[in-house]
Design a protein around this motif. Structure first.
Motif, PDB file in Angstrom:
ATOM      1  N   ASP A 191     -39.915  54.366  11.926  1.00  0.00           N
ATOM      2  CA  ASP A 191     -39.336  53.487  10.918  1.00  0.00           C
ATOM      3  C   ASP A 191     -40.474  52.604  10.442  1.00  0.00           C
ATOM      4  O   ASP A 191     -40.944  51.733  11.179  1.00  0.00           O
ATOM      5  CB  ASP A 191     -38.191  52.657  11.479  1.00  0.00           C
ATOM      6  CG  ASP A 191     -37.513  51.803  10.405  1.00  0.00           C
ATOM      7  OD1 ASP A 191     -37.970  51.837   9.242  1.00  0.00           O
ATOM      8  OD2 ASP A 191     -36.536  51.108  10.720  1.00  0.00           O
ATOM      9  N   CYS A 194     -40.388  48.239   9.005  1.00  0.00           N
ATOM     10  CA  CYS A 194     -39.041  48.201   9.583  1.00  0.00           C
ATOM     11  C   CYS A 194     -38.349  46.854   9.457  1.00  0.00           C
ATOM     12  O   CYS A 194     -37.133  46.774   9.635  1.00  0.00           O
ATOM     13  CB  CYS A 194     -39.097  48.623  11.047  1.00  0.00           C
ATOM     14  SG  CYS A 194     -40.109  47.538  12.094  1.00  0.00           S
ATOM     15  N   LYS A 196     -36.474  43.644  10.219  1.00  0.00           N
ATOM     16  CA  LYS A 196     -35.689  43.220  11.383  1.00  0.00           C
ATOM     17  C   LYS A 196     -35.101  44.408  12.139  1.00  0.00           C
ATOM     18  O   LYS A 196     -34.396  44.239  13.131  1.00  0.00           O
ATOM     19  CB  LYS A 196     -34.574  42.272  10.957  1.00  0.00           C
ATOM     20  CG  LYS A 196     -34.009  41.467  12.125  1.00  0.00           C
ATOM     21  CD  LYS A 196     -33.017  40.408  11.676  1.00  0.00           C
ATOM     22  CE  LYS A 196     -32.449  39.669  12.886  1.00  0.00           C
ATOM     23  NZ  LYS A 196     -31.458  38.646  12.499  1.00  0.00           N
ATOM     24  N   SER A 197     -35.351  45.613  11.665  1.00  0.00           N
ATOM     25  CA  SER A 197     -35.054  46.847  12.412  1.00  0.00           C
ATOM     26  C   SER A 197     -33.572  47.170  12.561  1.00  0.00           C
ATOM     27  O   SER A 197     -33.184  47.855  13.501  1.00  0.00           O
ATOM     28  CB  SER A 197     -35.713  46.818  13.810  1.00  0.00           C
ATOM     29  OG  SER A 197     -37.105  46.672  13.691  1.00  0.00           O
ATOM     30  N   SER A 200     -33.683  50.809  12.401  1.00  0.00           N
ATOM     31  CA  SER A 200     -34.322  51.397  13.587  1.00  0.00           C
ATOM     32  C   SER A 200     -33.306  51.587  14.707  1.00  0.00           C
ATOM     33  O   SER A 200     -33.189  52.666  15.291  1.00  0.00           O
ATOM     34  CB  SER A 200     -35.455  50.494  14.094  1.00  0.00           C
ATOM     35  OG  SER A 200     -36.338  50.127  13.066  1.00  0.00           O
ATOM     36  N   CYS A 219     -41.580  51.719  15.525  1.00  0.00           N
ATOM     37  CA  CYS A 219     -41.065  50.788  14.519  1.00  0.00           C
ATOM     38  C   CYS A 219     -42.207  49.836  14.173  1.00  0.00           C
ATOM     39  O   CYS A 219     -42.633  49.058  15.026  1.00  0.00           O
ATOM     40  CB  CYS A 219     -39.872  50.012  15.057  1.00  0.00           C
ATOM     41  SG  CYS A 219     -38.607  51.066  15.814  1.00  0.00           S
ATOM     42  N   ASP A 221     -44.253  47.087  11.414  1.00  0.00           N
ATOM     43  CA  ASP A 221     -44.196  46.140  10.299  1.00  0.00           C
ATOM     44  C   ASP A 221     -45.311  45.114  10.518  1.00  0.00           C
ATOM     45  O   ASP A 221     -45.763  44.907  11.645  1.00  0.00           O
ATOM     46  CB  ASP A 221     -42.830  45.454  10.248  1.00  0.00           C
ATOM     47  CG  ASP A 221     -42.558  44.768   8.913  1.00  0.00           C
ATOM     48  OD1 ASP A 221     -41.860  45.372   8.083  1.00  0.00           O
ATOM     49  OD2 ASP A 221     -43.046  43.642   8.707  1.00  0.00           O
ATOM     50  N   ILE A 227     -41.356  41.509  14.770  1.00  0.00           N
ATOM     51  CA  ILE A 227     -41.588  42.634  15.690  1.00  0.00           C
ATOM     52  C   ILE A 227     -41.369  42.192  17.142  1.00  0.00           C
ATOM     53  O   ILE A 227     -40.762  42.924  17.947  1.00  0.00           O
ATOM     54  CB  ILE A 227     -43.007  43.191  15.504  1.00  0.00           C
ATOM     55  CG1 ILE A 227     -43.078  43.974  14.181  1.00  0.00           C
ATOM     56  CG2 ILE A 227     -43.412  44.077  16.669  1.00  0.00           C
ATOM     57  CD1 ILE A 227     -42.211  45.221  14.143  1.00  0.00           C
ATOM     58  N   CYS A 230     -37.600  41.931  17.800  1.00  0.00           N
ATOM     59  CA  CYS A 230     -36.960  43.239  17.916  1.00  0.00           C
ATOM     60  C   CYS A 230     -37.359  43.950  19.208  1.00  0.00           C
ATOM     61  O   CYS A 230     -36.535  44.626  19.839  1.00  0.00           O
ATOM     62  CB  CYS A 230     -37.315  44.101  16.707  1.00  0.00           C
ATOM     63  SG  CYS A 230     -36.660  43.466  15.154  1.00  0.00           S
ATOM     64  N   MET A 242     -37.917  52.999  22.207  1.00  0.00           N
ATOM     65  CA  MET A 242     -38.351  52.313  20.993  1.00  0.00           C
ATOM     66  C   MET A 242     -39.654  51.561  21.253  1.00  0.00           C
ATOM     67  O   MET A 242     -39.769  50.813  22.221  1.00  0.00           O
ATOM     68  CB  MET A 242     -37.273  51.351  20.492  1.00  0.00           C
ATOM     69  CG  MET A 242     -35.959  52.025  20.158  1.00  0.00           C
ATOM     70  SD  MET A 242     -34.709  50.886  19.492  1.00  0.00           S
ATOM     71  CE  MET A 242     -35.286  50.678  17.800  1.00  0.00           C
ATOM     72  N   PHE A 244     -42.371  49.015  19.379  1.00  0.00           N
ATOM     73  CA  PHE A 244     -42.550  48.127  18.241  1.00  0.00           C
ATOM     74  C   PHE A 244     -44.018  47.728  18.116  1.00  0.00           C
ATOM     75  O   PHE A 244     -44.665  47.403  19.117  1.00  0.00           O
ATOM     76  CB  PHE A 244     -41.675  46.887  18.385  1.00  0.00           C
ATOM     77  CG  PHE A 244     -40.211  47.180  18.216  1.00  0.00           C
ATOM     78  CD1 PHE A 244     -39.605  47.058  16.983  1.00  0.00           C
ATOM     79  CD2 PHE A 244     -39.460  47.602  19.298  1.00  0.00           C
ATOM     80  CE1 PHE A 244     -38.256  47.344  16.823  1.00  0.00           C
ATOM     81  CE2 PHE A 244     -38.110  47.894  19.150  1.00  0.00           C
ATOM     82  CZ  PHE A 244     -37.511  47.771  17.902  1.00  0.00           C
ATOM     83  N   SER A 269     -37.196  54.646   6.200  1.00  0.00           N
ATOM     84  CA  SER A 269     -37.633  53.342   5.713  1.00  0.00           C
ATOM     85  C   SER A 269     -36.529  52.765   4.832  1.00  0.00           C
ATOM     86  O   SER A 269     -35.967  53.469   3.996  1.00  0.00           O
ATOM     87  CB  SER A 269     -38.929  53.466   4.904  1.00  0.00           C
ATOM     88  OG  SER A 269     -39.366  52.194   4.467  1.00  0.00           O
TER      89      SER A 269
END
Length: 410
Positions: A191, A194, A196-197, A200, A219, A221, A227, A230, A242, A244, A269
């Motif tokens: 993603d 991303c 605030k995800s 994701s 994920c 950004d 990040i 999240c 996951m 980040f 995305s």
């Protein structure tokens, strides 16, 4: 069946016997099984109250069976052995059954559900024809609570209903193309931009809980504080696959660090700002992703560029018309780029335009052949020449200056 699983089955049967409207889901299937997900929901028929069971299999097939209330327990006892998670949702209350990888079992929320059932104030079941469609998410998911989309009882906050509908629809459009992904093995997913995800977590939940897949998900950004938030949320609710990263999605090292030399199967995305969407699509194509789903945000970059095309002044001199033209040209060129890189591409509506004008999804599936590449490059070059944008396909896609937008996602 274990004692804990039996208690959850009993709770679900109590809900069914009460005549209350409810939804129950068995998810996170055990390894090697044939099932992906089973849902239960009541309805009124000519024969009286019935419970509908919908079973999704790993091969993508769906089976439906209806039970009387006294038949439900036996069906649940058979099915729950194949899953490590069960959710029961009534109006404003929920209970969850969980089994860890080490076999430890727990139930949370059972007391609240029993209290609600005993109160007798829950909504009653409706006609089968009046029931709403089944959704992938119902608000009770832990990631929705952690991200502030729903409250602790699983009710989606009024201000987040549009966002909830948006991620639900995005997941629905992903589900429609799930067959484009490998049928076995770990799925490598990105993603990009991303934010605030929200997306994701939705994609991760869909692939792991609904489809029963093992997932490694990057994920990324630029916003380090978002990040971190999240990443902490994922760790808190046990989303171990996951990863980040507060990184520039254009950086090649990002993908080699996370995936090594492994193939990336899916890139998503949601609302990457302006030319950040171009960066995402270009990166997804360079990774050779099997499936790409991207919903652009704003389309500012071409606004000033199109003013150089005198023949279009009758449009570009009017800001509203110019914006509509800019949107269409930008996304049209993105589609053409993906076609050049060997993708079959379609544009679909993500959500009602009354919800947000950012409602177009670009959905691309990688093909095995690029036989028409040269012809598509000529079409692309003809388009940018017509709109007086300057350069050529290879000039644009080798120049980072052409895609200098800020990475952000809403």
């Amino acid at each position: 069946m274990s004692e804990t699983a039996a208690k959850f089955v009993s709770l679900l049967c109590e809900a069914a016997s009460s005549g209350a409207d409810f939804k129950a889901t068995l998810s996170k299937p055990c390894a090697g099984g044939e099932f992906v997900r089973v849902t239960y929901s009541p309805f009124e028929s000519g024969a009286g109250a019935m419970i509908k069971e919908e079973t999704l299999f790993r091969d993508g097939k769906m089976a439906t069976k209806n039970y009387r209330g006294d038949e439900l327990c036996a069906a649940l006892e058979e099915k729950i052995a194949h899953f490590s998670q069960g959710n029961l949702m009534l109006c404003g209350v929920s209970a969850q059954y969980m089994k860890s990888k080490k076999g430890r079992e727990t139930i949370v929320g059972a007391a609240g559900v029993r209290s609600a059932i005993s109160s007798g104030n829950l909504p009653r079941i409706s006609s089968q024809h009046d029931r709403k469609k089944n959704y992938f998410f119902d608000g009770s998911e832990s990631w929705l609570r952690v991200l502030g989309v729903s409250d602790r009882d699983g009710r989606v906050h009024d201000k987040k209903r549009a966002k909830f509908r948006e991620i639900e629809r995005f997941t629905e459009l992903l589900d429609d193309k799930y067959q484009s992904l490998p049928k076995s093995g770990v799925l490598n997913v990105c993603d990009l931009c991303c934010g605030k995800s929200y997306l994701s977590f939705a994609v991760y939940e869909y692939l792991t809980a609904v489809r029963g897949r093992e997932v490694k998900m990057l994920c990324a950004d630029l916003k380090a504080d978002v990040i971190k938030f999240c990443s902490d949320a994922a760790r808190k609710i046990g989303c171990g696959g996951m990863i980040f990263s507060a990184s520039d999605v254009s950086d090649d090292r990002l993908y080699s660090d996370v995936f090594g030399g492994e193939h990336v199967h899916l890139v998503v995305s949601l609302h990457a700002c302006d030319t950040a969407t171009d960066i995402v699509l270009r990166r997804a194509a360079s990774l050779g992703a099997d499936l790409i789903l991207s919903t652009p945000c704003c389309h500012h970059y071409l606004n000033g560029k199109l003013s150089g095309c005198g023949e279009l002044e009758f449009i570009t001199s009017h800001s509203m018309l110019s914006q509509k033209l800019t949107d269409a040209v930008t996304d049209g060129l993105r589609v053409k780029m993906l076609e050049i890189e060997g993708y079959s591409v379609e544009t679909v509506e993500l959500i009602d335009p009354e919800e947000t004008p950012k409602n177009v999804m670009i959905r691309a599936v990688r093909k095995k052949s690029r036989r028409e590449r040269d012809a598509r490059v000529r079409e692309y070059n003809a388009a940018i020449e017509f709109f007086a944008l300057g350069g050529s396909y290879y000039d644009i896609y080798s120049s980072s200056e052409s895609f200098d937008g800020e990475e952000s996602s809403s």
